[in-house]
Motif scaffolding. Structure first.
Motif, PDB file in Angstrom:
ATOM      1  N   LEU A   1      98.351  36.594  12.957  1.00  0.00           N
ATOM      2  CA  LEU A   1      96.718  35.883  11.944  1.00  0.00           C
ATOM      3  C   LEU A   1      95.707  36.431  11.988  1.00  0.00           C
ATOM      4  N   ALA A   2      95.574  37.166  13.092  1.00  0.00           N
ATOM      5  CA  ALA A   2      93.801  37.135  13.062  1.00  0.00           C
ATOM      6  C   ALA A   2      93.660  38.206  11.989  1.00  0.00           C
ATOM      7  N   VAL A   3      94.590  39.307  11.526  1.00  0.00           N
ATOM      8  CA  VAL A   3      94.203  39.958  10.889  1.00  0.00           C
ATOM      9  C   VAL A   3      94.046  39.428   9.749  1.00  0.00           C
ATOM     10  N   ARG A   4      95.094  38.754   9.209  1.00  0.00           N
ATOM     11  CA  ARG A   4      95.305  38.087   8.044  1.00  0.00           C
ATOM     12  C   ARG A   4      94.277  36.954   7.824  1.00  0.00           C
ATOM     13  N   ASP A   5      93.453  36.219   8.713  1.00  0.00           N
ATOM     14  CA  ASP A   5      93.057  35.427   8.762  1.00  0.00           C
ATOM     15  C   ASP A   5      91.004  35.896   8.517  1.00  0.00           C
ATOM     16  N   PHE A   6      91.027  37.239   8.957  1.00  0.00           N
ATOM     17  CA  PHE A   6      89.574  37.367   8.876  1.00  0.00           C
ATOM     18  C   PHE A   6      88.625  36.913   8.322  1.00  0.00           C
ATOM     19  N   ALA A   7      87.737  36.484   9.054  1.00  0.00           N
ATOM     20  CA  ALA A   7      86.820  35.474   7.958  1.00  0.00           C
ATOM     21  C   ALA A   7      85.787  35.395   8.532  1.00  0.00           C
ATOM     22  N   PRO A   8      84.926  36.673   8.760  1.00  0.00           N
ATOM     23  CA  PRO A   8      83.263  36.729   9.532  1.00  0.00           C
ATOM     24  C   PRO A   8      82.488  34.907   9.085  1.00  0.00           C
ATOM     25  N   THR A   9      82.104  34.583   9.977  1.00  0.00           N
ATOM     26  CA  THR A   9      80.777  33.759   9.843  1.00  0.00           C
ATOM     27  C   THR A   9      79.252  34.575   9.990  1.00  0.00           C
ATOM     28  N   LEU A  10      79.489  33.391   8.566  1.00  0.00           N
ATOM     29  CA  LEU A  10      77.967  34.233   7.910  1.00  0.00           C
ATOM     30  C   LEU A  10      76.728  33.416   8.653  1.00  0.00           C
ATOM     31  N   LEU A  11      75.844  33.953   9.800  1.00  0.00           N
ATOM     32  CA  LEU A  11      74.609  33.146  10.196  1.00  0.00           C
ATOM     33  C   LEU A  11      73.245  33.838   9.811  1.00  0.00           C
ATOM     34  N   ARG A  12      73.164  34.168   9.096  1.00  0.00           N
ATOM     35  CA  ARG A  12      71.735  34.442   8.205  1.00  0.00           C
ATOM     36  C   ARG A  12      72.076  35.347   6.579  1.00  0.00           C
ATOM     37  N   LEU A  13      70.898  34.877   5.631  1.00  0.00           N
ATOM     38  CA  LEU A  13      71.111  35.186   4.664  1.00  0.00           C
ATOM     39  C   LEU A  13      70.025  36.264   4.296  1.00  0.00           C
ATOM     40  N   HIS A  14      69.574  37.210   4.367  1.00  0.00           N
ATOM     41  CA  HIS A  14      68.448  38.217   4.525  1.00  0.00           C
ATOM     42  C   HIS A  14      67.969  38.185   3.321  1.00  0.00           C
ATOM     43  N   GLY A  15      68.820  38.895   2.499  1.00  0.00           N
ATOM     44  CA  GLY A  15      68.277  39.217   0.703  1.00  0.00           C
ATOM     45  C   GLY A  15      69.445  38.494  -0.140  1.00  0.00           C
ATOM     46  N   VAL A  16      69.489  38.789  -1.007  1.00  0.00           N
ATOM     47  CA  VAL A  16      70.015  39.412  -2.406  1.00  0.00           C
ATOM     48  C   VAL A  16      69.332  39.912  -3.343  1.00  0.00           C
ATOM     49  N   SER A  17      70.224  40.936  -3.960  1.00  0.00           N
ATOM     50  CA  SER A  17      69.047  41.765  -5.259  1.00  0.00           C
ATOM     51  C   SER A  17      69.010  40.583  -6.096  1.00  0.00           C
ATOM     52  N   SER A  18      69.905  39.909  -6.543  1.00  0.00           N
ATOM     53  CA  SER A  18      69.032  39.633  -7.553  1.00  0.00           C
ATOM     54  C   SER A  18      69.502  38.035  -7.519  1.00  0.00           C
ATOM     55  N   PHE A  19      69.173  36.829  -8.755  1.00  0.00           N
ATOM     56  CA  PHE A  19      69.784  35.364  -7.977  1.00  0.00           C
ATOM     57  C   PHE A  19      70.715  35.127  -9.752  1.00  0.00           C
TER      58      PHE A  19
END
Length: 163
Positions: free
Chosen positions: A82-100
């Motif tokens: 399940l660890a392979v199938r359920d891989f879902a990293p936790t987002l800790l910080r959003l540094h930037g986006v290319s556009s809105f």
């Protein structure tokens, strides 16, 4: 190979790995099913309840009501899969986006390290219970935010443009 007999279901069965590392289920009739995949019924809201063992043909072979009732070796074997199938990293910080607008490239830090991904559409951000979010990248990786309020102010401000 490790043989594990599971008996908390109507039918007893054995679970092990073959020489290639694939999960193998031997059912009550002695039939071997190679390449079995465990699938959680409710992976986000109740990850320990309701687990289906699905054969390579996509058909359910066994239903397990509660994973915690399994013997420790069986639980460990299933959790590895399940660890392979359920891989879902936790987002800790959003540094930037290319556009809105979308698509846009996001640069983030996760519990697995820094990365970038493409958000194809605003619908790829799903709201979950308790203020949690699930963000799907263009490549199908799911990034979790357990609680938006725990993000730093700059990350929340960028994220709010997409919500």
């Amino acid at each position: 190979m490790t043989d594990i007999t599971i008996t908390n279901t109507p039918q007893a069965f054995e679970l092990d790995r073959d020489a290639f590392g694939r999960l193998v289920l031997t059912d009550a009739q002695g039939e071997r099913h190679v390449g079995v995949t465990p699938v959680r019924a409710f992976p986000l809201s109740a990850p320990g309840e309701g687990l289906s063992l699905v054969g390579s043909d996509g058909r359910e072979l066994v239903w397990i009501d509660r994973v915690e009732l399994l013997a420790a070796p069986a639980r460990a074997l299933l959790e590895q899969e399940l660890a392979v199938r359920d891989f879902a990293p936790t987002l800790l910080r959003l540094h930037g986006v290319s556009s809105f607008g979308v698509p846009s490239t996001w640069t983030i830090s996760t519990d697995r390290g820094d990365t970038t991904f493409v958000l194809k559409a605003e619908e790829d951000i799903r709201r979950l219970e308790g203020g949690a979010l699930l963000i799907a990248s263009a490549h199908g990786v799911q990034f979790r935010i357990p609680d938006v309020k725990t993000l730093d102010r700059a990350s929340r401000k960028l994220l709010e443009r997409f919500l």
